[in-house]
Design an enzyme around this catalytic site. Structure first.
Site, PDB file in Angstrom:
ATOM      1  N   ASP A  23      -8.301  37.315  26.688  1.00  0.00           N
ATOM      2  CA  ASP A  23      -7.045  36.576  26.472  1.00  0.00           C
ATOM      3  C   ASP A  23      -6.308  36.365  27.797  1.00  0.00           C
ATOM      4  O   ASP A  23      -6.407  37.194  28.707  1.00  0.00           O
ATOM      5  CB  ASP A  23      -6.168  37.365  25.484  1.00  0.00           C
ATOM      6  CG  ASP A  23      -5.091  36.488  24.872  1.00  0.00           C
ATOM      7  OD1 ASP A  23      -5.172  35.249  24.981  1.00  0.00           O
ATOM      8  OD2 ASP A  23      -4.151  37.050  24.281  1.00  0.00           O
ATOM      9  N   HIS A  40      -9.549  28.210  31.411  1.00  0.00           N
ATOM     10  CA  HIS A  40     -10.776  28.522  30.663  1.00  0.00           C
ATOM     11  C   HIS A  40     -11.991  28.513  31.586  1.00  0.00           C
ATOM     12  O   HIS A  40     -12.908  29.314  31.424  1.00  0.00           O
ATOM     13  CB  HIS A  40     -10.967  27.553  29.502  1.00  0.00           C
ATOM     14  CG  HIS A  40      -9.900  27.694  28.454  1.00  0.00           C
ATOM     15  ND1 HIS A  40      -9.584  28.914  27.894  1.00  0.00           N
ATOM     16  CD2 HIS A  40      -9.052  26.790  27.893  1.00  0.00           C
ATOM     17  CE1 HIS A  40      -8.600  28.749  27.019  1.00  0.00           C
ATOM     18  NE2 HIS A  40      -8.255  27.478  27.000  1.00  0.00           N
ATOM     19  N   LEU A 131     -28.124  42.765  24.203  1.00  0.00           N
ATOM     20  CA  LEU A 131     -27.591  41.845  23.185  1.00  0.00           C
ATOM     21  C   LEU A 131     -26.191  41.380  23.562  1.00  0.00           C
ATOM     22  O   LEU A 131     -25.301  42.193  23.817  1.00  0.00           O
ATOM     23  CB  LEU A 131     -27.555  42.556  21.821  1.00  0.00           C
ATOM     24  CG  LEU A 131     -26.901  41.777  20.686  1.00  0.00           C
ATOM     25  CD1 LEU A 131     -27.629  40.467  20.413  1.00  0.00           C
ATOM     26  CD2 LEU A 131     -26.852  42.613  19.407  1.00  0.00           C
TER      27      LEU A 131
HETATM   28  C1  IPE Z   1      -7.614  35.651  20.450  1.00  0.00           C
HETATM   29  O1  IPE Z   1      -6.743  35.109  21.355  1.00  0.00           O
HETATM   30  C2  IPE Z   1      -8.846  34.789  20.333  1.00  0.00           C
HETATM   31  C3  IPE Z   1      -9.694  34.770  21.519  1.00  0.00           C
HETATM   32  C4  IPE Z   1      -9.572  35.510  22.573  1.00  0.00           C
HETATM   33  C5  IPE Z   1     -10.795  33.830  21.448  1.00  0.00           C
HETATM   34  P1  IPE Z   1      -5.532  34.166  20.894  1.00  0.00           P
HETATM   35  O2  IPE Z   1      -4.819  33.781  22.135  1.00  0.00           O
HETATM   36  O3  IPE Z   1      -6.024  33.069  20.031  1.00  0.00           O
HETATM   37  O4  IPE Z   1      -4.683  35.167  20.008  1.00  0.00           O
HETATM   38  P2  IPE Z   1      -3.145  35.146  19.588  1.00  0.00           P
HETATM   39  O5  IPE Z   1      -2.845  33.764  19.079  1.00  0.00           O
HETATM   40  O6  IPE Z   1      -2.342  35.467  20.812  1.00  0.00           O
HETATM   41  O7  IPE Z   1      -3.029  36.215  18.554  1.00  0.00           O
HETATM   42  C1  IPE Z   2      -8.024  33.142  25.669  1.00  0.00           C
HETATM   43  O1  IPE Z   2      -7.028  32.646  26.468  1.00  0.00           O
HETATM   44  C2  IPE Z   2      -9.111  32.146  25.361  1.00  0.00           C
HETATM   45  C3  IPE Z   2      -9.085  31.608  23.997  1.00  0.00           C
HETATM   46  C4  IPE Z   2      -8.307  31.981  23.038  1.00  0.00           C
HETATM   47  C5  IPE Z   2     -10.021  30.545  23.710  1.00  0.00           C
HETATM   48  P1  IPE Z   2      -5.803  31.842  25.867  1.00  0.00           P
HETATM   49  O2  IPE Z   2      -6.132  30.387  25.928  1.00  0.00           O
HETATM   50  O3  IPE Z   2      -5.422  32.356  24.546  1.00  0.00           O
HETATM   51  O4  IPE Z   2      -4.684  32.171  26.940  1.00  0.00           O
HETATM   52  P2  IPE Z   2      -3.135  32.396  26.677  1.00  0.00           P
HETATM   53  O5  IPE Z   2      -3.008  33.474  25.656  1.00  0.00           O
HETATM   54  O6  IPE Z   2      -2.591  31.095  26.181  1.00  0.00           O
HETATM   55  O7  IPE Z   2      -2.589  32.789  27.998  1.00  0.00           O
HETATM   56 MG    MG Z   3      -4.096  33.794  23.955  1.00  0.00          MG
END
Ligand code: IPE
Ligand code: IPE
Ligand code: MG
Length: 240
Positions: A23, A40, A131
């Site tokens: 995240d 990303h 894995l």
């Molecule tokens: C969780 O992150 C999903 C991934 C890391 C793919 P999010 O950014 O979507 O989670 P929330 O919305 O903060 O809970």
């Molecule tokens: C995690 O980073 C990746 C995915 C959820 C795909 P975020 O895109 O959620 O990054 P923040 O939370 O907005 O900083």
């Molecule tokens: Mg996030």
């Protein structure tokens, strides 16, 4: 496990499976006044190196949360960029990787030929030792619902914990010993809800694109200082 300079060199079988909630890509980009997509891209770079490092350390299974069932609510351009990174990684790992990939999540109704690409990745890597589970279009609750539906179809009228574990996407894989979430959020966001029952949880404020080998070493050291009691007593108390 620790070398002379206090670096982690190898793990033992207390750490068979590590899972990451990657995240903070968006915040990493925002801090630099860049579009989220760039976050990303750098997140994918960090992911590749961390996966490599985990396998070098002897961790047999790595699971990463790449895209949740809830992430479809993001802008289309962002979704497209994540899907493109996944496609690129899939090709890369088929051609030059040591890991077996399994995509955990719902493969039905994915855009274009994405499911075909995923299945190809799984097929072509299936004889490898390490894995890598990539959670894409993954939701923990929907995984459990699917498992129950499978068991109903099999005609079961009563089910055990083992039946449920064996009907999840992670069937046959030990539960994660350690789950790491970056970016300072203290929640699971629908990740591995069944499998996390006795996982050790580790949270760090570091944003995912900045999470590297040093940060993983710190998390693993922390893990080895935990006392996993599973409801029992710790080893010293047992002897009394
Ligand atoms: C969780 O992150 C999903 C991934 C890391 C793919 P999010 O950014 O979507 O989670 P929330 O919305 O903060 O809970
Ligand atoms: C995690 O980073 C990746 C995915 C959820 C795909 P975020 O895109 O959620 O990054 P923040 O939370 O907005 O900083
Ligand atoms: Mg996030």
């Amino acid at each position: 496990m620790l070398s002379k300079n206090n670096k982690i060199t190898k793990v033992d079988d207390r750490l068979k499976h590590i899972a990451f909630i990657m995240d903070g890509n968006g915040r990493w980009a925002k801090k630099r006044l860049l579009p989220r997509q760039v976050g990303h891209k750098y997140g994918a770079k960090a992911f590749k190196d961390i996966v490599k490092y985990c396998f070098e350390l002897g961790i047999k299974t790595v699971t990463t949360y790449a895209f949740s069932t809830e992430n479809w609510s993001r802008p289309q351009a962002e979704i497209d960029s994540i899907i493109q990174l996944l496609r690129d990684y899939n090709t890369e790992i088929i051609e030059d990787g040591h890991a077996r990939i399994i995509y955990i999540g719902d493969k039905s109704n994915l855009p274009n030929d994405l499911a075909t690409v995923m299945i190809e990745g799984e097929e072509k890597t299936k004889d490898r030792d390490f894995l890598l589970n990539i959670a894409f279009n993954y939701g923990g609750r929907s995984e459990i619902v699917n498992a129950f539906n499978k068991l109903i179809k099999e005609g079961k009228d009563s089910i055990t914990e083992e039946d449920i574990s064996n009907s999840l996407y992670t069937s046959g894989v030990p539960d994660p010993d350690l789950i790491i979430r970056t970016a300072g959020e203290y929640r699971l966001s629908n990740f591995l809800l069944w499998q996390c029952a006795y996982s050790e949880l580790y949270f760090t404020n570091v944003l995912w694109p900045d999470f590297g080998r040093k940060q993983l070493d710190a998390a693993i050291k922390d893990f080895y200082n935990r006392d996993r009691r599973y409801g029992g007593l710790n080893k010293n108390e047992e002897k009394k």
